[in-house]
Design an enzyme around this catalytic site. Structure first.
Site, PDB file in Angstrom:
ATOM      1  N   GLY A  25       0.872  -1.101   0.178  1.00 31.15           N
ATOM      2  CA  GLY A  25       0.065   0.128  -0.053  1.00 31.15           C
ATOM      3  C   GLY A  25       1.036   1.180  -0.082  1.00 31.15           C
ATOM      4  O   GLY A  25       2.056   1.101  -0.221  1.00 31.15           O
ATOM      5  N   ASN A  26       0.055   2.420   0.252  1.00 31.84           N
ATOM      6  CA  ASN A  26       0.876   3.551   0.337  1.00 31.84           C
ATOM      7  C   ASN A  26       0.164   4.479   1.278  1.00 31.84           C
ATOM      8  O   ASN A  26      -0.728   3.898   2.116  1.00 31.84           O
ATOM      9  CB  ASN A  26       1.136   4.391  -1.049  1.00 31.84           C
ATOM     10  CG  ASN A  26      -0.275   4.595  -1.586  1.00 31.84           C
ATOM     11  OD1 ASN A  26      -1.152   5.448  -0.876  1.00 31.84           O
ATOM     12  ND2 ASN A  26      -0.876   4.012  -2.553  1.00 31.84           N
ATOM     13  N   ARG A  27       0.801   5.788   1.651  1.00 24.25           N
ATOM     14  CA  ARG A  27       0.502   6.503   2.700  1.00 24.25           C
ATOM     15  C   ARG A  27      -0.725   7.300   2.471  1.00 24.25           C
ATOM     16  O   ARG A  27      -1.003   8.250   3.355  1.00 24.25           O
ATOM     17  CB  ARG A  27       1.798   7.348   3.189  1.00 24.25           C
ATOM     18  CG  ARG A  27       2.863   6.594   3.724  1.00 24.25           C
ATOM     19  CD  ARG A  27       4.114   7.384   3.888  1.00 24.25           C
ATOM     20  NE  ARG A  27       3.902   8.515   4.591  1.00 24.25           N
ATOM     21  CZ  ARG A  27       4.338   9.842   4.269  1.00 24.25           C
ATOM     22  NH1 ARG A  27       5.249   9.855   3.128  1.00 24.25           N
ATOM     23  NH2 ARG A  27       4.251  10.986   4.766  1.00 24.25           N
ATOM     24  N   SER A  28      -1.145   7.534   1.404  1.00 24.42           N
ATOM     25  CA  SER A  28      -2.460   8.473   1.084  1.00 24.42           C
ATOM     26  C   SER A  28      -3.594   7.981   2.200  1.00 24.42           C
ATOM     27  O   SER A  28      -4.104   6.782   2.387  1.00 24.42           O
ATOM     28  CB  SER A  28      -2.848   8.142  -0.243  1.00 24.42           C
ATOM     29  OG  SER A  28      -3.961   8.897  -0.501  1.00 24.42           O
TER      30      SER A  28
END
Ligand code: PMT
Length: 427
Positions: free
Chosen positions: A217-220
């Site tokens: 995933g990512n930090r958004s």
């Protein structure tokens, strides 16, 4: 949208500040308006600038401060500002400015803009008691009242130099209440500059599963995309929010489509494209996903796994390619070919990489943010962006709340939609 007390999201207020000692209190007014969600365009007269500097208003509103009719002649600042305003608030208003308004004079940016504005006008006079009580001022005020201008105050109190009497500018909270009252007759903001338009916004970060418990995933967080959705709704648009793992509440009036992976996000966006006038792709979409997803939890005891990745479709580039009639896609301006706004999350030389992305993905606008900053990009309530246009335009938005940044992005969108035919929904 409901314009309840405290909610001015999507409302554009032109704040005219004129030359009096009370000009310093206009900074508090600007702050209250911004807190209520308004987009504030400050216009300072030459007199106001002698009492308070533009930097104060620029810092508080996150917007460019206008002071002169001679800047940006092709942009016709006075006409553009006058047309865009939902309400004009003049705080404080000197006897001189009130006289000019009553007489229809237009010798500076504020008075010229006033002649181009058709929205409600609120005036908060401030002057010495004798000037306020002078028959000329009284007649000018009566003329403005007759034209539907709301006059708020002045209050009784201490004036410049220690005098006491009528003429003190009304309190910032009273000015704010008057702005609400002026807008009360337009509860649904049917005249918003995105009325009749359908805007699709993606927000959040996709998650690409490795097994039933793990993902890439990512930090958004979705804050940026949700801000765009909220402001677009407030400006009259029908908004669909494609939310990738967003834990934030859905803004009032927005239709939400929850997705998890890049493939699901693609399906959701492509399902909405035919009715969309604008697509804003603020989501952080994974470029790769695990080539295989384990049906059971990968066990530590089985050793360190090698994860093979496969490429995800680039949804923005896919939409951009549909534009290219020569490649058998849909030409620009036809149904299924909405205005495309991409984002670029960069950590080094953001503008150069942003420009490359804009060209490569076929977007109309690309919003570049430097996600290595602590006050911008992922998870913050603020952002600082450069909006690049395929037409060569470049708009720098200094650090501001994500809602203010959304306002700037949508200004660019509205400028490009122009009179571009009927909305998708109306066709
Ligand atoms: O959600 P927040 O916490 O508020 O953070 C906001 C943000 C940093 C996520 C946002 O401001 C932002 O920059 N969003 C874009 C993130 C991103 O994926 O950037 P990119 O440079 O990798 O992609 C460029 C564009 O292509 C984006 O519009 C993206 O949505 C789109 N894309 C990317 C990959 C892919 N497979 N498909 C796409 O459509």
């Amino acid at each position: 949208m409901s314009l309840g007390v405290g909610d001015l999201t999507g409302v554009r207020v032109l704040l005219g500040v004129t030359g009096g000692i009370a000009a310093y209190k206009a900074a508090l007014v600007a702050r209250l308006l911004v807190h209520a969600g308004a987009t504030v365009d400050p216009v300072l007269t030459a007199g106001a600038e002698r009492f308070i500097g533009p930097a104060t208003f620029e810092g508080l509103t996150g917007r460019r401060v206008r002071t002169s009719v001679w800047e940006d002649i092709p942009g016709q600042t006075h006409v553009a500002l006058g047309r865009a305003a939902d309400v004009v608030l003049i705080y404080p208003a000197t006897a001189h400015t009130i006289a000019k308004l009553a007489g229809g004079l237009a010798d500076d940016l504020l008075t010229t803009t006033l002649l181009a504005a058709t929205c409600p006008v609120v005036v908060c006079p401030a002057m010495h008691t004798e000037m306020w009580q002078h028959p000329a001022t009284a007649a000018n005020v009566a003329t403005l009242v007759e034209r539907g201008v709301r006059i708020v105050g002045p209050d009784d109190g201490t004036l410049m130099g220690g005098d006491v009497g009528a003429g003190r500018v009304s309190e910032p909270e009273d000015a704010l209440a008057a702005v609400h009252a002026a807008l009360a007759g337009r509860p649904d903001r049917a005249g918003g500059d995105l009325a009749g338009r359908t805007v699709v916004v993606t927000a959040g970060g996709t998650r690409e599963p490795l097994d039933p418990v793990r993902y890439l995933g990512n930090r958004s967080t979705g804050k940026m995309g949700v801000a765009v959705a909220k402001v677009a709704t407030a400006r009259g648009a029908t908004v669909h929010l494609v939310a990738a793992n967003v834990a934030l509440p859905t803004p009032d009036g927005v239709t939400r489509h929850d997705v998890t992976t890049a493939l699901e996000l693609r399906d959701a966006v492509l399902g909405l494209v035919d009715d969309a006038d604008v697509i804003v792709k603020a989501a952080a979409v994974a470029d790769f996903r695990p080539a295989t997803v384990s049906g059971t939890k990968i066990k530590k005891a089985d050793g360190i796994p090698t994860i093979e990745l496969t490429r995800n479709p680039d949804v923005l580039a896919e939409l951009g390619a549909r534009r290219d009639g020569s490649a058998g896609g849909t030409p620009v301006g036809q149904p299924g070919s909405p205005l495309l706004v991409g984002f670029a999350a960069e950590t080094d030389d953001p503008e150069r990489h942003g420009r490359d992305k804009l060209a490569r993905k076929g977007a109309d606008l690309l919003v570049v943010n430097d996600v290595s900053r602590t006050d911008a990009g992922f998870a913050t309530d603020t952002n600082s962006v450069i909006i690049l246009g395929a037409d060569g335009s470049r708009t720098e938005v200094p650090l501001a709340t994500k809602e203010q940044v959304a306002g700037h992005i949508l200004d660019e969108v509205v400028a490009r939609l122009g009179d571009a035919g009927p909305t998708r929904a109306a066709r």
